[in-house]
Structures are given as C-alpha cells and as structure tokens.
Design a protein around this motif. Sequence first.
Motif, PDB file in Angstrom:
ATOM      1  N   SER A 377     -13.254   9.460   3.067  1.00 25.78           N
ATOM      2  CA  SER A 377     -12.736  10.817   3.250  1.00 25.78           C
ATOM      3  C   SER A 377     -12.476  11.423   1.869  1.00 25.78           C
ATOM      4  CB  SER A 377     -11.424  10.774   4.054  1.00 25.78           C
ATOM      5  OG  SER A 377     -10.441  10.067   3.324  1.00 25.78           O
ATOM      6  N   SER A 378     -12.404  12.748   1.782  1.00 23.84           N
ATOM      7  CA  SER A 378     -12.223  13.411   0.477  1.00 23.84           C
ATOM      8  C   SER A 378     -10.911  12.992  -0.188  1.00 23.84           C
ATOM      9  CB  SER A 378     -12.262  14.936   0.652  1.00 23.84           C
ATOM     10  OG  SER A 378     -11.332  15.334   1.631  1.00 23.84           O
ATOM     11  N   SER A 379      -9.916  12.628   0.602  1.00 20.11           N
ATOM     12  CA  SER A 379      -8.629  12.210   0.026  1.00 20.11           C
ATOM     13  C   SER A 379      -8.712  10.815  -0.608  1.00 20.11           C
ATOM     14  CB  SER A 379      -7.542  12.218   1.100  1.00 20.11           C
ATOM     15  OG  SER A 379      -7.889  11.321   2.148  1.00 20.11           O
ATOM     16  N   GLN A 380      -9.756  10.056  -0.259  1.00 19.67           N
ATOM     17  CA  GLN A 380      -9.905   8.697  -0.798  1.00 19.67           C
ATOM     18  C   GLN A 380     -10.704   8.646  -2.097  1.00 19.67           C
ATOM     19  OE1 GLN A 380     -11.651   7.095   2.955  1.00 19.67           O
ATOM     20  NE2 GLN A 380     -10.148   5.447   2.748  1.00 19.67           N
ATOM     21  N   SER A 382     -10.461   9.964  -5.237  1.00 20.04           N
ATOM     22  CA  SER A 382      -9.782   9.650  -6.505  1.00 20.04           C
ATOM     23  C   SER A 382      -9.233   8.232  -6.514  1.00 20.04           C
ATOM     24  CB  SER A 382      -8.638  10.640  -6.747  1.00 20.04           C
ATOM     25  OG  SER A 382      -9.164  11.929  -6.935  1.00 20.04           O
ATOM     26  N   SER A 383      -8.615   7.827  -5.401  1.00 15.01           N
ATOM     27  CA  SER A 383      -8.028   6.474  -5.349  1.00 15.01           C
ATOM     28  C   SER A 383      -9.121   5.400  -5.448  1.00 15.01           C
ATOM     29  CB  SER A 383      -7.213   6.294  -4.065  1.00 15.01           C
ATOM     30  OG  SER A 383      -8.057   6.401  -2.932  1.00 15.01           O
TER      31      SER A 383
END
Length: 542
Positions: A377-380, A382-383
């Motif tokens: 997902s786009s939130s993952q 950077s991490s």
Amino acid sequence: MAARGHVQDPNDRRLRPIYDYLDNGNNKMAIQQAEKLLKKHRDLHCAKVLKAIGFQRTGKQEEAFVLAQEVAALEPTDDNSLQALTILYREMHRPELVTKLYEAAVRKVPSSEEYHSHLFMAYARVGEYKKMQQAGMALYKIVPKNPYYFWSVMSLIMQSISAQDEKLSKTMFLPLAERMVEKMVKEDKIEAEAEVELYYMILERLGKYEEALEVIRGKLGEKLTSELQSRENKCMAMYKKLSRWPECNALSKRLLLLNSDDWQFYLSYFDSVFHLIDDSWTPPTEGPMSLEGNLDYTIEEAVRFIEHQIEADSKNPRPLRGPYLAKLELIRRLRHRGCNDEYKLGEPEDLMYQYFLKFGDKPCCFTDLKVFVDLLSSSQHSSFINRLLGSLPLTPPAEGSVALPADIKAMQRHLCVVQLSRLLGLSHKMEKVQKQEAIREVIVRYRHGLQFGKSCLKTELQFSDYYCLIGAHMLLDLWNQGEDWAVWQCLALLEEGLSNSPSNAQFKLLLIRIYCTLGAFEPATDLYSSLDAKHIQHDTIG
C-alpha cells in the motif's frame, strides 16, 4: 569471394588475381586485370562478370548491368560465372535476376543437385513460394533426400501464411502439407527433429490440437531433443489450447519438482489450479487423476505445494529465486479473488524484505521485486525502503560524508534499494533541496563505485553505471520543473559516464534524446552511429 581451395582449372588460376583485387577493395585494378584477360580469352565469361562487379563498386551501375546482361543472355552453366553473377545481382539489389539465371542453368543441366538447390534458395529470397514448392519436389525426384522433400512442405506452409484468403489456406495448402508429411510418417521415413517440428506446426495451424498432442507424446516426440524441455513445452501448449487443465497442472507440478526455479511452469501451475477451481473439478473415482499423474485442484493444495518448494529450497546450499517469487505471485492471485487473508501466506512487505536479504546482491533482484511492488500500500512505501536501508552493510560515514559500500555485493544491494525507491515515487515527493542533495549523493556513489570496475574491458559496463543513470534522470526531473542549469549538469554527468563505460547504450540513448531536445543534432548523430543499431537489429532478426 569464391571458393578457390584447390586451383586445378587453368581458368581459375587466371581469375585468381581479379578475385584478390576485388576482395582487397582494389576495384580499378580488378577492372584492368579483367580487361587484360578478356583480350586474350574473349569467351571467359566470368572475367566479364568480375569486371562488372568492379564497375558496380566504383559507381558505374549502368555499365555493370549491361555487362551482366550480356553474360546472362548466354545462359552460363559454369560455377564461377553463376556465383559471380549472383554476387553482382545481390549488390545491385536485384535478387529476381538470380532466379532467371538458375532457371536457365537447370534447363541446361537438369540433373544437377547444386543448381536445383541454388534455384530453390533464389526463389526463397524473392518469396516465390509456389515455385519453391515445385523446385523442392523437382530436387527430391533427382536426389531423394528428406531435407529436399521437407523444403517443399515448408513452401506449402509459407503459401498458407502468405495467402490472403484464410479459407484457402486451411482447405488447400495446409491439408496438402499434412498429407505429404503423413506419407513420410506411414513409410517410417521421418529422420530429423526439424521434420517433427514441421509436422507439429502444420497440425497446430490447422487447429488439430489432439493430433498434435499425439505426435508430441508418441514416438516422433522422442526426436525433440535440441531444446531443453521442448517436448514438455509443446505438450503444455496443447493442453492449454484444449483446456485440459488436469494434465496441464500435473505436468507443471512434475516439472517444478524437477526444477523449482522454472518460472514459466509456476505460471502454468497457477493458471491451471484456478481453472480447475472455477470448473469445480473433482478427481475420477477410479484410475489416475490425469494422463500426467497426480495434481493439485484446491487453493489449500497450491499453498502447501509452494510452502513445500520453499522448504525444500531452504536446504539447498545455493538458494533459487523461483519458489519465493511464486509465493508472492500466489498472494497476488488470491488478492484478486479477495481470499488472501484466510490462507496466512504472510505479509508481502515481509516476504519482499526476506527476498532482498537473500538475493539483494544480484542485479536481477530489482527486476524481480518491481513486479510485485503493487502488493504494497502507498503508506508502506517509505517504511519498506527504510527497512531495506537498515539492512545494508555500509561503512559508517565520516562527518558530512556518505556511508559507502566496501565491496561490489554491498554496492549492488544499495543500488537495488535506490532503484526501488525511485520506482515507488519517493524521489518525486522530495523538495528541491532534498533532491539536489540526493543527486549529489548518487554522483558520489557512482564515482566511488568505479574503483570496483578498474579491470573491466571497454566493452563491459561499470558496476556503478545505474547510479549515474538515476542521477541523470533526477536532474532531468529538475529540468522539467524549470531548472535550466540541471540539463547541463545532466549532460556533463552522462558524458562522464560514457567516458568510463563507452559501451553503455542507455547513456547514449538518453544523451541522444537530450541533444535532440536542445537542437544539437551533430553530437546526436555521432552517438547514434556509435550505437551500431543497424548491426544489433540485423543480429536480432537473424
């Protein structure tokens, strides 16, 4: 230019100096030598043709054509004249004249195997498929060898391919070709693998998939040995055409147990499993599950099979990529069906991280993982990148400097992360100052990486070339945002990269694009010439 191994014929000895002049590019001397020879031996037709070749190569096309036609009108049958005329017509881009030449030679010497085969090849060059068929059969009658018979069969297939009327192709040309091959099969005269390939091609084009499968699975299929798993690949193709998913699945599974790294069979395996599920297939009460043995027909069995492949590979001293990528592929397919969570295959981010730890030092790691980044997902994003960066074996930086790799493998891991970061769009989200700092860093890394490629030849690429390429693209991003200075820095960086890696086609193509955009066409032309694109294209097509 011409075969001159054992010079016995006095004419061959006389012609030899002319051949040597032509071979060395000394066309004027070749013409003079031919003229001297013709004064003494007016009936030496080959000398006249060699003189014509000299004219052709010095730009006197009309004189060359007149001389060639004078000799062709005499319908020569000596090898020297025929070969020389063939070379001349080829250089004139007139292959149709070669056919007339050998038609006349065959009329005069109807029993010559050599002239018949030259005639067949001449027809092939101009695409005269009907005449090719006739020439092939005429040759087979003189010398009954299998290759000549199948030249005729292939000519029928070419007629079917080039026919504008598809109905005519399937009712006349292909059935005739099929009957011709069947005659050889009944007489047990099939000898070569290419003959079986031709039979398979005919049946496939006719849509006779069952018959094609029988040929491949039968005695004739044993001749398919030149390519690895050629027989299995053809069987698989026919099973798919016939929608025989049990056999397709069982064959894929059997081949994967033999080689768990063969990606094409994983795709066939997954395709067949989900077709069987959609068809609510159940195994027969008696007998084997399929012609190819046992198979998997539920998602649970597919999950177990992939887990088993990974477990088996964990004992392998040299890990294979296929099983780990297959797990990601299965997750993707299950997600499309909305039923991934219940099978507990794991989080894509964790699986991709584990994959990076195993294979991150290989150049293929980026191309393997980029296919599956849409599972994140786009939130993952950077991490995931930070997690990869945290695993890198880089030397601690001095104050104000960059943490650099100690060897090629460490550099390759970092390069993979940089490529993934750009693919996920993280560099596009940077502020201008951040992007400039990132560009400065990749340039430092590029120059540092050059030390690992000191022993590389000029024809080899430097290990750190991708840093240079990524830096160039980031500079082009800034140029597109209105920063005019960035394009000049980009050109300087790419030219520097090209000086260190003269064979890097990506540098050249990007430079051509920038120079053309700027209107500087002269350097673009030089770069295009250095690409040898024409030769690459010919090699690829050939």
